[in-house]
Design a protein around this motif. Structure first.
Motif, PDB file in Angstrom:
ATOM      1  N   UNK A 160       0.804  -1.213   0.000  1.00  0.00           N
ATOM      2  CA  UNK A 160       0.000   0.000   0.000  1.00  0.00           C
ATOM      3  C   UNK A 160       0.842   1.270   0.000  1.00  0.00           C
ATOM      4  N   UNK A 161       2.107   1.137   0.370  1.00  0.00           N
ATOM      5  CA  UNK A 161       2.983   2.312   0.398  1.00  0.00           C
ATOM      6  C   UNK A 161       2.657   3.270   1.535  1.00  0.00           C
ATOM      7  N   UNK A 162       2.115   2.727   2.621  1.00  0.00           N
ATOM      8  CA  UNK A 162       1.742   3.543   3.773  1.00  0.00           C
ATOM      9  C   UNK A 162       2.753   3.332   4.887  1.00  0.00           C
ATOM     10  N   UNK A 163       2.881   4.303   5.785  1.00  0.00           N
ATOM     11  CA  UNK A 163       3.718   4.083   6.972  1.00  0.00           C
ATOM     12  C   UNK A 163       3.142   2.957   7.833  1.00  0.00           C
ATOM     13  N   UNK A 164       4.004   2.287   8.571  1.00  0.00           N
ATOM     14  CA  UNK A 164       3.587   1.161   9.415  1.00  0.00           C
ATOM     15  C   UNK A 164       2.493   1.582  10.401  1.00  0.00           C
ATOM     16  N   UNK A 165       2.636   2.734  11.018  1.00  0.00           N
ATOM     17  CA  UNK A 165       1.640   3.204  11.977  1.00  0.00           C
ATOM     18  C   UNK A 165       0.278   3.391  11.337  1.00  0.00           C
ATOM     19  N   UNK A 166       0.261   3.856  10.094  1.00  0.00           N
ATOM     20  CA  UNK A 166      -1.000   4.031   9.374  1.00  0.00           C
ATOM     21  C   UNK A 166      -1.646   2.679   9.107  1.00  0.00           C
ATOM     22  N   UNK A 167      -0.845   1.695   8.718  1.00  0.00           N
ATOM     23  CA  UNK A 167      -1.378   0.352   8.471  1.00  0.00           C
ATOM     24  C   UNK A 167      -1.987  -0.202   9.756  1.00  0.00           C
ATOM     25  N   UNK A 168      -1.275  -0.052  10.881  1.00  0.00           N
ATOM     26  CA  UNK A 168      -1.779  -0.573  12.160  1.00  0.00           C
ATOM     27  C   UNK A 168      -3.083   0.115  12.567  1.00  0.00           C
ATOM     28  N   UNK A 169      -3.090   1.439  12.548  1.00  0.00           N
ATOM     29  CA  UNK A 169      -4.278   2.158  13.021  1.00  0.00           C
ATOM     30  C   UNK A 169      -5.459   1.974  12.068  1.00  0.00           C
ATOM     31  N   UNK A 170      -5.190   2.006  10.759  1.00  0.00           N
ATOM     32  CA  UNK A 170      -6.287   1.843   9.806  1.00  0.00           C
ATOM     33  C   UNK A 170      -6.856   0.426   9.877  1.00  0.00           C
ATOM     34  N   UNK A 171      -6.000  -0.573  10.082  1.00  0.00           N
ATOM     35  CA  UNK A 171      -6.480  -1.955  10.227  1.00  0.00           C
ATOM     36  C   UNK A 171      -7.428  -2.054  11.417  1.00  0.00           C
ATOM     37  N   UNK A 172      -7.014  -1.485  12.524  1.00  0.00           N
ATOM     38  CA  UNK A 172      -7.841  -1.535  13.734  1.00  0.00           C
ATOM     39  C   UNK A 172      -9.187  -0.840  13.520  1.00  0.00           C
ATOM     40  N   UNK A 173      -9.164   0.366  12.978  1.00  0.00           N
ATOM     41  CA  UNK A 173     -10.412   1.114  12.754  1.00  0.00           C
ATOM     42  C   UNK A 173     -11.283   0.423  11.701  1.00  0.00           C
ATOM     43  N   UNK A 174     -10.658  -0.114  10.651  1.00  0.00           N
ATOM     44  CA  UNK A 174     -11.419  -0.776   9.589  1.00  0.00           C
ATOM     45  C   UNK A 174     -12.109  -2.032  10.110  1.00  0.00           C
ATOM     46  N   UNK A 175     -11.452  -2.768  10.999  1.00  0.00           N
ATOM     47  CA  UNK A 175     -12.077  -3.955  11.581  1.00  0.00           C
ATOM     48  C   UNK A 175     -13.298  -3.584  12.422  1.00  0.00           C
ATOM     49  N   UNK A 176     -13.204  -2.496  13.172  1.00  0.00           N
ATOM     50  CA  UNK A 176     -14.346  -2.033  13.958  1.00  0.00           C
ATOM     51  C   UNK A 176     -15.514  -1.694  13.031  1.00  0.00           C
ATOM     52  N   UNK A 177     -15.223  -0.967  11.940  1.00  0.00           N
ATOM     53  CA  UNK A 177     -16.271  -0.601  10.979  1.00  0.00           C
ATOM     54  C   UNK A 177     -16.875  -1.846  10.329  1.00  0.00           C
ATOM     55  N   UNK A 178     -16.008  -2.795   9.959  1.00  0.00           N
ATOM     56  CA  UNK A 178     -16.484  -4.014   9.299  1.00  0.00           C
ATOM     57  C   UNK A 178     -17.377  -4.822  10.246  1.00  0.00           C
ATOM     58  N   UNK A 179     -16.961  -4.948  11.505  1.00  0.00           N
ATOM     59  CA  UNK A 179     -17.792  -5.674  12.478  1.00  0.00           C
ATOM     60  C   UNK A 179     -19.158  -5.015  12.621  1.00  0.00           C
ATOM     61  N   UNK A 180     -19.183  -3.697  12.674  1.00  0.00           N
ATOM     62  CA  UNK A 180     -20.464  -2.979  12.796  1.00  0.00           C
ATOM     63  C   UNK A 180     -21.346  -3.238  11.579  1.00  0.00           C
ATOM     64  N   UNK A 181     -20.749  -3.217  10.384  1.00  0.00           N
ATOM     65  CA  UNK A 181     -21.520  -3.496   9.163  1.00  0.00           C
ATOM     66  C   UNK A 181     -22.045  -4.930   9.161  1.00  0.00           C
ATOM     67  N   UNK A 182     -21.249  -5.869   9.645  1.00  0.00           N
ATOM     68  CA  UNK A 182     -21.690  -7.263   9.699  1.00  0.00           C
ATOM     69  C   UNK A 182     -22.813  -7.432  10.709  1.00  0.00           C
ATOM     70  N   UNK A 183     -22.749  -6.699  11.814  1.00  0.00           N
ATOM     71  CA  UNK A 183     -23.842  -6.740  12.798  1.00  0.00           C
ATOM     72  C   UNK A 183     -25.138  -6.239  12.164  1.00  0.00           C
ATOM     73  N   UNK A 184     -25.061  -5.156  11.400  1.00  0.00           N
ATOM     74  CA  UNK A 184     -26.245  -4.613  10.719  1.00  0.00           C
ATOM     75  C   UNK A 184     -26.784  -5.633   9.719  1.00  0.00           C
TER      76      UNK A 184
END
Length: 190
Positions: A160-184
């Motif tokens: 992705x060409x992103x900094x490591x910190x961005x990959x870590x934080x975006x992964x965490x936030x994206x998983x939260x969003x994905x779980x919420x969408x799956x709950x819906x």
């Protein structure tokens, strides 16, 4: 006679960089499935084969620039991801033209791309893909890299060409969003 040891990607890359077309063809054969999965999961749909074909051609043309800083697979999948983004941009332009034409000619319908649903079997997987498609592009990309393609954090950073910190934080936030969408989805279809 000793058993033949299969060549690793780096050996194939070295041979291909030296002009051995068969070595590049071996790389293509080895990585076609993951390239196809990447294109489909990033939203290429029925255009996935065209996307990966273009990515393999561009990869061959750019092979002299590959330095081995990341795995060949993550380097190639980065090209697939870029080609998929290019496809989205051209689709958006076409979609805008279709919408303008539909305003001029009411009754014309815009079809929804359902190729992902036909490619991925099973209701659970279809539900997951529906939820995944609702994520913003960058969230979807990091989830696809980490969990669908099983790329390591280092490979995801390279792809992705992103900094490591961005990959870590975006992964965490994206998983939260994905779980919420799956709950819906579960409430809607459960």
């Amino acid at each position: 006679m000793a058993p033949e040891v299969p060549l690793d990607d780096e050996e194939f890359v070295s041979r291909a960089q030296a002009g051995d077309l068969a070595a590049y063809e071996s790389l293509v054969a080895r990585h076609t499935a993951s390239a196809y999965r990447t294109a489909v999961l990033l939203g290429a749909g029925s255009d996935a084969e065209d996307v990966i074909q273009e990515a393999f051609v561009k990869g061959y043309r750019k092979l002299s620039r590959y330095r081995g800083d990341s795995s060949f697979r993550s380097w190639l999948l980065a090209i697939v991801a870029n080609e998929t983004r290019n496809l989205h941009r051209s689709r958006d332009r076409r979609h805008g033209l279709v919408l303008r034409a539909a305003r001029v000619a009411p009754g014309a319908e815009v079809g929804e791309d359902s190729a992902v649903g036909s490619v991925l079997a099973g209701e659970r997987r279809a539900t997951l893909v529906r939820a995944l498609r609702q994520l913003p592009d960058r969230d979807r990309e990091v989830i696809v890299c980490r969990y669908f393609l099983d790329l390591s954090e280092d490979e995801t950073v390279a792809m992705l060409g992103w900094p490591r910190g961005t990959v870590k934080s975006r992964t965490s936030r994206a998983l939260v969003k994905l779980r919420a969408l799956l709950d819906v989805e579960a409430v809607r279809h459960g």
